[in-house]
Scaffold this active site. Structure first.
Site, short mmCIF file in Angstrom:
data_model
loop_
_atom_site.label_atom_id
_atom_site.label_comp_id
_atom_site.label_asym_id
_atom_site.label_seq_id
_atom_site.Cartn_x
_atom_site.Cartn_y
_atom_site.Cartn_z
N ASN A 67 0.81 -1.23 -0.01
CA ASN A 67 -0.08 -0.02 -0.03
C ASN A 67 0.75 1.24 0.09
OD1 ASN A 67 0.94 0.40 2.70
ND2 ASN A 67 -1.03 -0.44 3.47
N ASP A 110 -5.94 -8.32 2.06
CA ASP A 110 -5.62 -9.68 1.89
C ASP A 110 -6.43 -10.56 0.69
OD1 ASP A 110 -3.89 -9.49 3.89
OD2 ASP A 110 -5.47 -9.72 5.33
#
Length: 297
Positions: free
Chosen positions: A181, A249
């Site tokens: 990220n 995830d």
């Protein structure tokens, strides 16, 4: 479509709160729930529900939580013969605000007892996988051992570099797709990513270290990707967010499935985004994903 996941399992203790607690503040939770979690287990369960043959290497504790986690993995189609019982099961203490934002405190427990020897014992499975999926909630030596095995057999390696930390150039050079990220990207490169040009510069630094492709997850802004042939931005669709805990995830697990099904990088990202967008509309990091989300060949 064989995917091996090496990573963590947790029991998530979720506390619903009006807002994320501030330093020195005491806040009453409006609701408390238990969910299955751990970045590795979340990714494995996502891939398993999307039709992949998933083999999981990791640890649970010698306790009731551990037994429940193993049973859940099996029920979601994940093979667990390489899951060992040691110590205490890892836990994640999660504050979930009304806005959908979350704050997480991790107790690693058995996850920090995953060893290189445990990885070597499952060498053959890693070697025969289409994709090896890795994260950083277990000791780095175990992650590196798995990557070394996969790289020697040209197995595609997807590394989700979370939680954010420095990674050796040796490990980066073996990675087919890196999925940070924005925070993790800054930790890895030292580049603040305020613009798309910043993203390009940061991802370019990682490609120079031998990473095959970088896919940066940007939350509600979608994803940015770069490899040696193309770059692009995939917009996210607006959905009613209930829980963002397992979004990244789910994205990684679905990305692996998309690639295993022969989708291009961009189409795999589009597919992974669709799955992640569904997951954030449900509570918990491992919600049931409808079979309609499987890739149509």
């Amino acid at each position: 479509m064989n995917i091996t996941v090496v990573g963590s399992t947790n029991m998530d203790l979720v506390y619903l709160v009006p807002h994320i607690v501030k330093a020195g503040e005491t806040l009453h939770s409006t609701k408390h729930e238990l969910f299955f979690g751990g970045k590795g287990a979340n990714q494995a369960v996502t891939a398993g529900q999307l039709g992949a043959d998933v083999f999981f290497i990791g640890n649970v504790g010698k306790d009731d939580y551990g037994e429940k986690i193993k049973r859940n993995l099996q029920e979601k189609g994940v093979k667990i013969s390489a899951v060992q019982e040691v110590g205490m099961t890892g836990q994640a203490i999660i504050q979930l605000a009304d806005s959908g934002e979350n704050s997480i405190v991790l107790f690693p427990g058995a996850n920090f007892l995953v060893t290189q020897e445990q990885i070597e014992a499952n060498k053959e499975r890693i070697e025969t996988s289409d994709v090896l999926l890795l994260q950083l909630e277990i000791p780095i030596p175990a992650v590196e051992a798995a990557a070394n095995i996969a790289a020697k057999k040209n197995v595609h390696i997807i590394l989700n570099p979370a939680p954010a930390q420095q990674i050796s150039d040796s490990l980066l050079s073996k990675v087919s797709i890196l999925t940070p990220n924005e925070t993790e990207l800054e930790v890895l490169t030292g580049v603040k990513t305020k613009t798309e040009e910043d993203l390009f510069q940061a991802c370019s630094l990682l490609l120079q270290k031998g990473v095959g492709a970088v896919v940066v997850t940007l939350g509600e802004k979608g994803s940015y990707y770069l490899n040696h042939n193309e770059r692009g931005h995939v917009q996210a669709n607006q959905v009613e967010v209930k829980d963002t805990t397992g979004a990244g995830d789910a994205f990684n697990g679905a990305l692996a499935v998309g690639l295993c099904n022969g989708l291009s990088l961009r189409n795999s990202i589009l597919y992974a985004s669709k799955v992640a967008e569904y997951v954030v509309t449900k509570m918990g990091a491992q919600p049931t994903i409808p079979s309609s989300f499987r890739v149509n060949k």
